[in-house]
Scaffold this motif. Structure first.
Motif, PDB file in Angstrom:
ATOM      1  N   LEU A 163       0.790  -1.552   0.238  1.00 25.53           N
ATOM      2  CA  LEU A 163       0.075   0.165   0.308  1.00 25.53           C
ATOM      3  C   LEU A 163       0.984   1.355   0.187  1.00 25.53           C
ATOM      4  O   LEU A 163       1.813   1.435   0.920  1.00 25.53           O
ATOM      5  N   THR A 164       0.165   1.976  -0.595  1.00 24.75           N
ATOM      6  CA  THR A 164       1.161   3.567  -0.464  1.00 24.75           C
ATOM      7  C   THR A 164       0.229   4.358  -0.449  1.00 24.75           C
ATOM      8  O   THR A 164      -0.802   3.852  -0.039  1.00 24.75           O
ATOM      9  N   ILE A 165       0.746   5.217   0.667  1.00 22.66           N
ATOM     10  CA  ILE A 165      -0.293   5.819   1.677  1.00 22.66           C
ATOM     11  C   ILE A 165       0.420   7.531   1.611  1.00 22.66           C
ATOM     12  O   ILE A 165       2.081   7.592   2.015  1.00 22.66           O
ATOM     13  N   VAL A 166       0.108   7.759   1.866  1.00 20.01           N
ATOM     14  CA  VAL A 166      -0.132   9.666   1.422  1.00 20.01           C
ATOM     15  C   VAL A 166      -0.693  10.544   2.996  1.00 20.01           C
ATOM     16  O   VAL A 166      -1.392  10.483   2.914  1.00 20.01           O
ATOM     17  N   SER A 167       0.436  10.562   3.625  1.00 21.76           N
ATOM     18  CA  SER A 167      -0.261  11.371   4.749  1.00 21.76           C
ATOM     19  C   SER A 167       0.327  13.141   4.603  1.00 21.76           C
ATOM     20  O   SER A 167       1.423  13.341   3.535  1.00 21.76           O
ATOM     21  N   ASP A 168       0.266  14.154   5.485  1.00 24.18           N
ATOM     22  CA  ASP A 168       0.785  15.040   6.192  1.00 24.18           C
ATOM     23  C   ASP A 168       2.509  15.167   6.127  1.00 24.18           C
ATOM     24  O   ASP A 168       2.812  16.443   5.476  1.00 24.18           O
ATOM     25  N   ARG A 169       2.908  13.871   6.756  1.00 22.93           N
ATOM     26  CA  ARG A 169       4.041  13.356   6.844  1.00 22.93           C
ATOM     27  C   ARG A 169       5.444  12.887   5.073  1.00 22.93           C
ATOM     28  O   ARG A 169       5.692  13.606   5.332  1.00 22.93           O
ATOM     29  N   GLY A 170       4.269  12.958   4.335  1.00 23.13           N
ATOM     30  CA  GLY A 170       5.215  12.651   3.165  1.00 23.13           C
ATOM     31  C   GLY A 170       4.220  11.040   3.103  1.00 23.13           C
ATOM     32  O   GLY A 170       2.996  10.482   3.902  1.00 23.13           O
ATOM     33  N   ALA A 171       5.314  10.569   2.103  1.00 21.52           N
ATOM     34  CA  ALA A 171       4.489   8.713   1.167  1.00 21.52           C
ATOM     35  C   ALA A 171       5.378   7.679   1.763  1.00 21.52           C
ATOM     36  O   ALA A 171       6.547   7.774   3.073  1.00 21.52           O
ATOM     37  N   VAL A 172       4.613   6.795   2.723  1.00 23.68           N
ATOM     38  CA  VAL A 172       4.539   5.663   2.746  1.00 23.68           C
ATOM     39  C   VAL A 172       4.692   4.336   1.894  1.00 23.68           C
ATOM     40  O   VAL A 172       3.474   4.243   1.519  1.00 23.68           O
ATOM     41  N   LEU A 173       5.629   3.382   2.603  1.00 24.79           N
ATOM     42  CA  LEU A 173       5.214   2.233   1.353  1.00 24.79           C
ATOM     43  C   LEU A 173       4.704   1.406   2.827  1.00 24.79           C
ATOM     44  O   LEU A 173       6.001   0.869   3.270  1.00 24.79           O
ATOM     45  N   ALA A 174       3.965   0.349   2.760  1.00 22.50           N
ATOM     46  CA  ALA A 174       3.344  -0.522   3.384  1.00 22.50           C
ATOM     47  C   ALA A 174       3.409  -1.658   2.907  1.00 22.50           C
ATOM     48  O   ALA A 174       2.566  -1.562   2.071  1.00 22.50           O
ATOM     49  N   SER A 175       4.491  -3.024   3.594  1.00 19.85           N
ATOM     50  CA  SER A 175       4.197  -3.526   3.244  1.00 19.85           C
ATOM     51  C   SER A 175       3.656  -4.580   4.145  1.00 19.85           C
ATOM     52  O   SER A 175       3.819  -4.877   5.222  1.00 19.85           O
ATOM     53  N   PHE A 176       2.521  -5.886   3.929  1.00 17.65           N
ATOM     54  CA  PHE A 176       2.019  -6.623   4.414  1.00 17.65           C
ATOM     55  C   PHE A 176       2.142  -8.275   4.367  1.00 17.65           C
ATOM     56  O   PHE A 176       1.722  -8.526   2.674  1.00 17.65           O
ATOM     57  N   SER A 177       2.988  -9.168   4.942  1.00 15.55           N
ATOM     58  CA  SER A 177       2.990 -10.241   4.601  1.00 15.55           C
ATOM     59  C   SER A 177       1.865 -12.034   5.457  1.00 15.55           C
ATOM     60  O   SER A 177       2.130 -11.902   5.380  1.00 15.55           O
ATOM     61  N   ARG A 178       1.269 -10.877   6.038  1.00 16.80           N
ATOM     62  CA  ARG A 178       0.530 -11.538   7.870  1.00 16.80           C
ATOM     63  C   ARG A 178      -0.772 -10.778   7.278  1.00 16.80           C
ATOM     64  O   ARG A 178      -1.535 -10.107   6.752  1.00 16.80           O
ATOM     65  N   ARG A 179      -1.969 -11.517   7.217  1.00 16.88           N
ATOM     66  CA  ARG A 179      -3.306 -11.081   7.070  1.00 16.88           C
ATOM     67  C   ARG A 179      -3.765 -10.604   6.178  1.00 16.88           C
ATOM     68  O   ARG A 179      -4.498  -9.480   5.791  1.00 16.88           O
ATOM     69  N   VAL A 180      -2.710 -11.303   4.662  1.00 20.49           N
ATOM     70  CA  VAL A 180      -2.918 -10.352   3.418  1.00 20.49           C
ATOM     71  C   VAL A 180      -4.413 -10.864   3.032  1.00 20.49           C
ATOM     72  O   VAL A 180      -5.128  -9.480   2.738  1.00 20.49           O
ATOM     73  N   PRO A 181      -5.410 -11.281   3.035  1.00 17.50           N
ATOM     74  CA  PRO A 181      -6.507 -11.592   2.776  1.00 17.50           C
ATOM     75  C   PRO A 181      -7.650 -10.159   3.518  1.00 17.50           C
ATOM     76  O   PRO A 181      -8.133 -10.131   2.558  1.00 17.50           O
ATOM     77  N   GLU A 182      -6.918 -10.646   4.638  1.00 18.17           N
ATOM     78  CA  GLU A 182      -8.047  -9.886   5.188  1.00 18.17           C
ATOM     79  C   GLU A 182      -7.632  -8.125   5.424  1.00 18.17           C
ATOM     80  O   GLU A 182      -9.233  -7.738   4.624  1.00 18.17           O
ATOM     81  N   ILE A 183      -6.775  -7.870   5.434  1.00 18.46           N
ATOM     82  CA  ILE A 183      -6.826  -6.263   4.768  1.00 18.46           C
ATOM     83  C   ILE A 183      -7.276  -6.119   2.889  1.00 18.46           C
ATOM     84  O   ILE A 183      -6.944  -4.959   3.554  1.00 18.46           O
ATOM     85  N   ASP A 184      -6.983  -7.601   2.649  1.00 22.57           N
ATOM     86  CA  ASP A 184      -6.612  -7.224   0.710  1.00 22.57           C
ATOM     87  C   ASP A 184      -8.484  -6.583   1.275  1.00 22.57           C
ATOM     88  O   ASP A 184      -8.909  -5.683  -0.087  1.00 22.57           O
ATOM     89  N   LEU A 185      -8.825  -7.352   2.101  1.00 23.23           N
ATOM     90  CA  LEU A 185     -10.220  -6.447   1.987  1.00 23.23           C
ATOM     91  C   LEU A 185     -10.843  -5.945   2.157  1.00 23.23           C
ATOM     92  O   LEU A 185     -12.272  -5.051   1.868  1.00 23.23           O
TER      93      LEU A 185
END
Length: 95
Positions: free
Chosen positions: A26-48
């Motif tokens: 997930l690429t997330i843009v906040s007031d602090r800047g962009a972050v790249l969050a990588s998930f390897s646990r609970r992937v199906p749940e987070i994807d939904l």
């Protein structure tokens, strides 16, 4: 309370979502800047749960641009997105 780790809350909008096998990015843009969050646990749940355009709050020990399995504190859907099925869920006891 002095033994608890300080948690920084970062809120931003998901501008890109990419599934790569057993990993979700997930690429997330906040007031602090962009972050790249990588998930390897609970992937199906987070994807939904999370879609592009959603507002996400992450609980982090400190702000970093690259995150591995950060804690998801909250997810807010855009107001203009309709609920699938078209019916709003009513609290019990309401009509």
């Amino acid at each position: 309370s002095s033994l608890r780790a300080k948690v920084e809350h970062v809120t931003g909008q998901v501008v890109r979502k990419q599934r790569e096998g057993d990993r979700l990015l997930l690429t997330i843009v906040s007031d602090r800047g962009a972050v790249l969050a990588s998930f390897s646990r609970r992937v199906p749940e987070i994807d939904l749960l999370i879609d592009q355009g959603d507002s996400v709050t992450l609980g982090l020990p400190r702000y970093e641009p690259f995150l591995q399995d950060p804690t998801i504190e909250a997810v807010k859907k855009p107001r203009s997105s309709p609920v699938p099925g078209g019916n709003a869920i009513q609290p019990q006891g309401s009509s």
